[in-house]
Design a protein around this motif. Structure first.
Motif, PDB file in Angstrom:
ATOM      1  N   SER A 279       0.806  -1.226   0.000  1.00 11.91           N
ATOM      2  CA  SER A 279       0.000   0.000   0.000  1.00 11.91           C
ATOM      3  C   SER A 279       0.842   1.281   0.000  1.00 11.91           C
ATOM      4  N   ASP A 280       2.071   1.240   0.513  1.00 13.39           N
ATOM      5  CA  ASP A 280       2.886   2.470   0.564  1.00 13.39           C
ATOM      6  C   ASP A 280       3.956   2.517  -0.522  1.00 13.39           C
ATOM      7  N   LEU A 281       3.912   1.584  -1.473  1.00 11.19           N
ATOM      8  CA  LEU A 281       4.949   1.576  -2.513  1.00 11.19           C
ATOM      9  C   LEU A 281       4.426   2.197  -3.824  1.00 11.19           C
ATOM     10  N   PRO A 282       5.344   2.814  -4.593  1.00 11.27           N
ATOM     11  CA  PRO A 282       4.926   3.451  -5.848  1.00 11.27           C
ATOM     12  C   PRO A 282       4.689   2.423  -6.957  1.00 11.27           C
ATOM     13  N   LEU A 283       3.597   1.688  -6.835  1.00 10.87           N
ATOM     14  CA  LEU A 283       3.270   0.630  -7.793  1.00 10.87           C
ATOM     15  C   LEU A 283       1.812   0.756  -8.199  1.00 10.87           C
TER      16      LEU A 283
END
Ligand SMILES: *Cc1c(COP(=O)(O)O)cnc(C)c1O
Length: 384
Positions: A279-283
């Motif tokens: 949820s906190d990754l740039p994906l």
């Protein structure tokens, strides 16, 4: 090593195959109709034909729909080459329709635009092959509606999608298509080693598919052109192939089918956990259409490549170096040299090409453990 996909084989599977090995029929035994019946019971379709691969299944599906020289088949560029090659086997030509940027499936709006143009030029497709990429169903209702207006037939390439649902109904029931094809290659949802199945609700197509699967030969007096000459007698009434599945493989298929629902549930649990951990990754995570209950054959993430982050290749290499065997589904088919020789070029299908620059299939299979999932997420966190 953690693979992006792999088979799950239990002792029951092994016992089922060994039992066939000890029996008198290795090829055309009782497990073939049993396997076909279990897939029919799951999908609600009327006829099923087990074949030795989905590729063979796509080939005879095209032949049953009488695809031939002078005809066009359209599919998505974001697929395995087999979805397009089946047309070339029949002497027909292939064209592609670009993908929807959210589902990565063949886009019905772009299909309609292309059909309007093709109608003016007199080169409408005879067959359209929507591919349920990753197991998420295409917008079948929209595609089916266009088929009525523009007069094409539909083969669903559901190689990724057994166990999935569209609008609450099982993929393979044929509500919005003529023929559906499943694959049972080991990375797919269930496996028979190599193998596939062709489903239809049409009695006419079923007769043709049955002949095409096995040399065009029949033992059914109703299909014969002259009377039976004795108990040995059979007739070849069409040109078919040897695309049959063995009884060994079908026994494995019957056994695997008993765990289909369990597999889909497990895959959805893995999806939910990835969504949480990422949820906190740039994906960009797999977006799901509300009409879809995906089989989740693949879990495809897309990198957000702006802001000077690690490149696609760097992320790939990092994960592979950590023994995480990520993959890429798919290299756009129109960029394959064989298709470029037919005149396709870079820029023809920009959404599929953009997807190819950003997508990575990360591990997704029912035996993936939580520890392995955490390891994958950690490795991605490092490189992003
Ligand atoms: C795997 C696959 C095929 C081919 O399946 P085989 O059973 O290996 O012949 C065709 N289309 C798609 C989309 C696939 O993923």
């Amino acid at each position: 090593m953690i693979r992006y996909g792999q088979q799950d084989i239990t002792q029951d599977d092994i016992d089922a195959v060994v039992e066939v090995l000890k029996s008198s029929n290795l090829t055309q035994g009782p497990n073939i109709p049993l396997f076909e019946e279990s897939v029919l019971a799951h999908t609600g379709a009327k006829h099923a034909f087990a074949v030795n691969s989905a590729t063979s299944g796509l080939h005879i599906a095209c032949l049953a729909l009488e695809l031939g020289p002078g005809d066009w088949l359209w599919t998505t560029p974001n697929t395995f080459v087999a979805s397009a090659n089946c047309a070339l086997y029949c002497g027909a030509q292939v064209d592609f329709v670009d993908i929807d940027p959210r589902t990565y499936n063949l886009c019905p709006q772009k299909l309609e635009e292309k059909l309007i143009e093709a109608k003016k030029e007199g080169r409408l497709p005879k067959i359209v092959v929507p591919v349920h990429l990753t197991g998420q169903p295409c917008d079948m209702e929209a595609i089916h509606k266009l088929s009525k207006t523009y007069g094409f037939r539909i083969i669903e390439d559901a190689s990724h999608a057994i166990g999935g649902k569209y609008k609450g109904e099982p993929i393979g029931n044929g509500r919005f298509s003529d023929i559906t094809v499943f694959s049972f290659h080991p990375v797919k949802i269930i496996t028979t080693a190599e193998g596939g199945m062709v489903l239809t609700n049409s009695d006419t197509l079923a007769t043709r598919l049955g002949l095409l699967r096995s040399h065009g030969i029949t033992r059914d007096p109703e299909l014969m052109t002259k009377p039976m000459e004795g108990p040995w007698y059979y007739q070849q009434v069409a040109l078919g192939y040897n695309y049959r599945m063995t009884d060994l493989q079908s026994a494995l298929g019957v056994s695997q089918m008993t765990r289909l629902n369990q597999y889909i549930e497990r895959r959805h649990a893995i999806v939910a956990r990835y969504a949480d951990l990422f949820s906190d990754l740039p994906l960009t995570l797999p977006w799901q259409h509300p009409d879809s209950h995906s089989a989740f054959h693949l879990y495809v993430i897309r990198l957000q490549l702006d802001n000077g982050r690690s490149t696609h290749l760097e992320v790939f290499n990092h994960l592979r170096a950590k023994e995480i065997m990520v993959n890429l589904h798919y290299i756009p088919v129109h960029l394959q040299p064989y298709y470029q020789d037919k005149g396709f070029k870079e820029g023809d299908f920009p959404e599929a090409e953009r997807y190819y620059e950003e997508a990575i299939s990360i591990p997704m299979h029912p035996s993936l453990t939580e520890d392995e999932q955490d390891y994958v997420v950690e490795a991605l966190r490092e490189v992003l």
